[in-house]
Design a protein around this motif. Structure first.
Motif: not given
Length: 208
Positions: A139-156
Protein backbone atom coordinates in the motif's frame (compact mmCIF):
# COMPACT_ATOMS: atom_id res chain seq x y z
CA UNK A 1 -5.05 17.87 -3.94
CA UNK A 2 -6.93 17.00 -0.74
CA UNK A 3 -5.77 14.05 1.37
CA UNK A 4 -7.79 12.12 3.93
CA UNK A 5 -5.27 12.44 6.76
CA UNK A 6 -7.12 10.10 9.12
CA UNK A 7 -7.31 7.34 6.53
CA UNK A 8 -3.62 7.78 5.76
CA UNK A 9 -2.83 7.63 9.48
CA UNK A 10 -4.39 4.16 9.57
CA UNK A 11 -2.42 3.21 6.47
CA UNK A 12 0.82 4.32 8.09
CA UNK A 13 -0.04 2.28 11.16
CA UNK A 14 -0.24 -0.80 8.95
CA UNK A 15 3.09 0.12 7.42
CA UNK A 16 4.52 0.13 10.96
CA UNK A 17 2.89 -3.29 11.62
CA UNK A 18 0.20 -1.83 13.87
CA UNK A 19 -3.59 -1.77 13.75
CA UNK A 20 -6.57 -0.91 15.93
CA UNK A 21 -8.40 -3.81 17.55
CA UNK A 22 -12.16 -3.93 18.15
CA UNK A 23 -11.71 -1.79 21.28
CA UNK A 24 -9.68 0.84 19.43
CA UNK A 25 -6.41 -0.25 21.09
CA UNK A 26 -3.14 -0.49 19.17
CA UNK A 27 -1.93 -4.04 18.54
CA UNK A 28 0.85 -5.67 16.53
CA UNK A 29 0.12 -7.14 13.11
CA UNK A 30 2.40 -9.22 10.92
CA UNK A 31 4.99 -7.54 8.75
CA UNK A 32 8.68 -6.64 8.51
CA UNK A 33 10.43 -4.05 10.67
CA UNK A 34 7.66 -3.36 13.20
CA UNK A 35 7.73 -0.15 15.22
CA UNK A 36 7.34 -0.02 18.98
CA UNK A 37 3.77 0.47 20.20
CA UNK A 38 3.62 3.47 22.53
CA UNK A 39 1.64 3.24 25.75
CA UNK A 40 -0.31 6.29 24.58
CA UNK A 41 -0.17 7.99 21.20
CA UNK A 42 -1.87 11.25 20.24
CA UNK A 43 -2.30 12.19 16.59
CA UNK A 44 -2.90 15.87 15.89
CA UNK A 45 -4.73 16.46 12.60
CA UNK A 46 -5.66 19.81 11.13
CA UNK A 47 -9.24 19.26 12.30
CA UNK A 48 -8.71 17.63 15.70
CA UNK A 49 -7.02 14.88 17.68
CA UNK A 50 -7.11 11.09 17.98
CA UNK A 51 -5.86 9.42 21.16
CA UNK A 52 -4.96 5.73 21.12
CA UNK A 53 -3.54 3.33 23.68
CA UNK A 54 -1.59 0.11 23.62
CA UNK A 55 -3.62 -2.95 24.48
CA UNK A 56 -1.56 -3.21 27.68
CA UNK A 57 -2.43 0.29 28.95
CA UNK A 58 -4.37 0.17 32.23
CA UNK A 59 -7.75 1.83 32.67
CA UNK A 60 -6.47 4.31 35.27
CA UNK A 61 -3.97 5.71 32.75
CA UNK A 62 -6.72 5.98 30.14
CA UNK A 63 -8.82 7.99 32.61
CA UNK A 64 -5.90 10.30 33.46
CA UNK A 65 -5.26 10.99 29.77
CA UNK A 66 -8.95 11.73 29.18
CA UNK A 67 -8.77 14.46 31.86
CA UNK A 68 -5.96 16.32 30.08
CA UNK A 69 -6.40 18.81 27.21
CA UNK A 70 -5.06 17.28 24.00
CA UNK A 71 -2.88 20.26 23.15
CA UNK A 72 -0.88 19.68 26.35
CA UNK A 73 0.64 16.54 24.87
CA UNK A 74 2.33 18.68 22.22
CA UNK A 75 2.82 22.05 23.93
CA UNK A 76 3.78 20.85 27.44
CA UNK A 77 4.81 17.22 26.96
CA UNK A 78 6.75 16.89 30.22
CA UNK A 79 3.77 18.05 32.27
CA UNK A 80 1.50 15.66 30.38
CA UNK A 81 3.92 12.78 30.96
CA UNK A 82 4.06 13.58 34.68
CA UNK A 83 0.27 13.57 34.94
CA UNK A 84 0.02 10.34 32.96
CA UNK A 85 2.84 8.41 34.61
CA UNK A 86 2.35 9.46 38.23
CA UNK A 87 5.99 8.89 39.08
CA UNK A 88 6.76 6.31 36.40
CA UNK A 89 9.39 7.34 33.86
CA UNK A 90 8.05 8.12 30.39
CA UNK A 91 9.86 8.15 27.07
CA UNK A 92 8.48 10.93 24.85
CA UNK A 93 8.86 11.26 21.09
CA UNK A 94 7.17 13.79 18.84
CA UNK A 95 7.22 13.60 15.07
CA UNK A 96 5.55 14.94 11.94
CA UNK A 97 4.30 12.94 8.96
CA UNK A 98 3.85 14.10 5.37
CA UNK A 99 2.79 12.64 2.04
CA UNK A 100 4.15 13.25 -1.46
CA UNK A 101 1.27 14.74 -3.48
CA UNK A 102 2.08 13.47 -6.95
CA UNK A 103 4.30 11.35 -9.17
CA UNK A 104 7.65 13.07 -9.48
CA UNK A 105 9.82 12.11 -12.43
CA UNK A 106 13.55 12.67 -11.88
CA UNK A 107 15.63 13.74 -14.85
CA UNK A 108 19.05 14.31 -13.28
CA UNK A 109 21.53 11.89 -14.88
CA UNK A 110 23.61 11.90 -11.69
CA UNK A 111 20.90 9.81 -9.98
CA UNK A 112 21.61 6.09 -10.12
CA UNK A 113 19.37 3.21 -9.14
CA UNK A 114 20.88 1.05 -6.42
CA UNK A 115 17.99 -1.37 -6.11
CA UNK A 116 14.22 -1.51 -5.72
CA UNK A 117 13.12 1.75 -4.03
CA UNK A 118 16.76 2.70 -3.58
CA UNK A 119 18.61 5.56 -5.29
CA UNK A 120 21.85 7.50 -4.94
CA UNK A 121 23.31 10.61 -6.48
CA UNK A 122 26.93 10.80 -7.56
CA UNK A 123 29.22 13.80 -7.73
CA UNK A 124 32.67 13.35 -9.28
CA UNK A 125 32.10 9.58 -9.28
CA UNK A 126 31.36 9.59 -5.54
CA UNK A 127 27.97 8.83 -4.01
CA UNK A 128 26.95 11.72 -1.78
CA UNK A 129 23.26 11.14 -1.05
CA UNK A 130 21.00 8.11 -0.74
CA UNK A 131 17.24 7.53 -0.54
CA UNK A 132 15.42 4.27 0.08
CA UNK A 133 12.41 2.88 1.95
CA UNK A 134 12.68 2.59 5.70
CA UNK A 135 9.63 0.33 5.45
CA UNK A 136 7.46 -0.74 2.55
CA UNK A 137 4.37 -2.82 1.79
CA UNK A 138 1.83 -3.21 -1.00
CA UNK A 139 0.00 0.00 0.00
CA UNK A 140 2.74 2.45 0.88
CA UNK A 141 6.38 3.14 1.67
CA UNK A 142 8.22 5.58 3.89
CA UNK A 143 11.29 7.56 2.89
CA UNK A 144 14.71 7.25 4.47
CA UNK A 145 17.23 9.77 3.15
CA UNK A 146 20.81 10.57 4.08
CA UNK A 147 23.35 13.01 2.65
CA UNK A 148 27.07 13.15 3.33
CA UNK A 149 27.77 15.95 5.80
CA UNK A 150 30.17 17.65 3.39
CA UNK A 151 27.57 17.66 0.60
CA UNK A 152 24.56 19.02 2.45
CA UNK A 153 22.54 22.13 1.47
CA UNK A 154 23.24 21.42 -2.20
CA UNK A 155 19.88 19.92 -3.13
CA UNK A 156 21.11 16.34 -3.36
CA UNK A 157 18.69 15.06 -0.72
CA UNK A 158 15.80 16.58 -2.66
CA UNK A 159 16.87 14.92 -5.89
CA UNK A 160 17.21 11.38 -4.54
CA UNK A 161 14.02 11.78 -2.49
CA UNK A 162 12.09 12.72 -5.61
CA UNK A 163 13.53 9.74 -7.46
CA UNK A 164 12.35 7.49 -4.65
CA UNK A 165 8.90 9.13 -4.57
CA UNK A 166 8.57 8.76 -8.32
CA UNK A 167 8.99 5.01 -8.05
CA UNK A 168 6.59 4.60 -5.13
CA UNK A 169 3.80 6.87 -6.36
CA UNK A 170 4.27 5.63 -9.91
CA UNK A 171 3.13 2.22 -8.65
CA UNK A 172 -0.03 3.76 -7.21
CA UNK A 173 1.18 3.55 -3.61
CA UNK A 174 1.40 6.24 -0.96
CA UNK A 175 4.81 7.80 -0.33
CA UNK A 176 5.25 8.99 3.27
CA UNK A 177 7.95 11.13 4.83
CA UNK A 178 8.30 11.51 8.61
CA UNK A 179 10.80 13.10 10.96
CA UNK A 180 11.30 13.76 14.65
CA UNK A 181 10.21 17.30 15.48
CA UNK A 182 13.65 18.28 16.80
CA UNK A 183 15.40 17.14 13.59
CA UNK A 184 15.84 20.50 11.90
CA UNK A 185 17.66 19.25 8.74
CA UNK A 186 14.76 16.86 8.04
CA UNK A 187 12.25 19.62 8.71
CA UNK A 188 14.04 21.85 6.19
CA UNK A 189 14.07 19.03 3.66
CA UNK A 190 10.32 18.55 4.07
CA UNK A 191 9.75 22.23 3.29
CA UNK A 192 11.76 21.88 0.07
CA UNK A 193 10.20 18.61 -1.14
CA UNK A 194 6.69 20.00 -1.55
CA UNK A 195 5.25 17.29 0.67
CA UNK A 196 1.88 17.82 2.37
CA UNK A 197 1.72 17.76 6.18
CA UNK A 198 -0.78 15.16 7.40
CA UNK A 199 -0.46 14.98 11.16
CA UNK A 200 1.81 15.28 14.16
CA UNK A 201 2.31 12.49 16.67
CA UNK A 202 3.14 12.59 20.36
CA UNK A 203 4.10 9.17 21.70
CA UNK A 204 4.40 8.40 25.42
CA UNK A 205 5.85 5.05 26.51
CA UNK A 206 6.19 3.90 30.10
CA UNK A 207 9.79 2.83 30.65
CA UNK A 208 10.75 -0.39 32.34
Amino acid sequence: MIFDARRLWLLQLRLECKALDSDGRLVRIEGPRPDEIATCSIARFHDGYRVTFAATADDDLVDRVAALPEEMFFEDSMRAASAMGQGRAMNITKCSTYVFPEVLRPVDPAIVRKGYEEFAITVDDREVSWASSSRSNSEAAELWVWTDENARRSGYGQQVSKAWASEVTGEGRVAFYSHLDDNQPCRRLASKLGVVHLFGLANFTIEG
